[in-house]
Design an enzyme around this catalytic site. Sequence first.
Site, PDB file in Angstrom:
ATOM      1  N   ASP A  59      -6.389   8.050   9.493  1.00  0.00           N
ATOM      2  CA  ASP A  59      -5.026   7.777   9.942  1.00  0.00           C
ATOM      3  C   ASP A  59      -4.746   8.399  11.299  1.00  0.00           C
ATOM      4  O   ASP A  59      -5.168   9.519  11.600  1.00  0.00           O
ATOM      5  CB  ASP A  59      -4.022   8.323   8.917  1.00  0.00           C
ATOM      6  N   GLU A  77       0.850  -1.184   0.000  1.00  0.00           N
ATOM      7  CA  GLU A  77       0.000   0.000   0.000  1.00  0.00           C
ATOM      8  C   GLU A  77       0.882   1.229   0.000  1.00  0.00           C
ATOM      9  O   GLU A  77       1.788   1.356   0.828  1.00  0.00           O
ATOM     10  CB  GLU A  77      -0.846   0.048   1.277  1.00  0.00           C
TER      11      GLU A  77
END
Length: 276
Positions: free
Chosen positions: A68, A57
């Site tokens: 995040d 990724e």
Amino acid sequence: MKRKTASKETAISRALSGLRPGGRKALICYVCAGDPDLMTTGRLVRVMAEAGADIIELGVPFSDPLADGPVIQRASNRAIGAGATISRVLGLVRDIRRDVEVPLVLMTYANPIFAYGVSRFVQEAGTYGVDGLIIPDLPVEEWPVLDDHVQASSMEIIPMLAPNSPDARLRLAVDRATSFVYCVSVLGTSGTRGHLDTARSLVARVRHFSDIPLVLGFGVGEPSGARRYAQVADGVVVGSAIVRQVERYGRDSVRPVARFVSQLRAAVDEASSSHV
């Protein structure tokens, strides 16, 4: 209830199906593109592939990365400060593709894609070698805004499901998934400590609707955690723990990251022959 199985063959589904005959679990590794710079990211991707990552990724740095946690937020800020943009990240993918065959997935958000231009983004990403997209703030119900463009490319969109996702969304996500479903092990952002019972419960709920491969992410911080999570799913995603290595060593992070990914690979392989 009839379960769905993966049907459309893509680079990602081929990579995952190649693991199944031996009962191996998948290791998916994340780095933030451009942290500390794009050249180092290219070196990191290459060594992670060599160390055993099945899928990699690449996070597209964004100023408001809602899914995040602080580790990846700091990485995004460093990358943006170093000049990383969508165009440059796609250029990095094009360069990586010259010698890396491991499937590459971009993790980004809806706003940067729309700002760049959906058609342009999907066309360039597919042409340069991106195999999949993870877009945490684009729920499955909103995929039609990308569908026409993605269906015409070699890419796929990978759905993310959380512990509090209702059954209706689980069913819709597995119906739309092509190669695997990304199961989030926590109610929170990346880097948050995961809970195995929560992860196991989510996996069981999704399994009710599909036999498609399921991977667990968010909260896997060390090889022992990767082994435990791989025992209840078809693979694990490790992000923040790798990004911490980059944060600590900067341009000298290539060797530490390679060593860490090798340890993760060994731990995930240990899980392939055991169950909890």
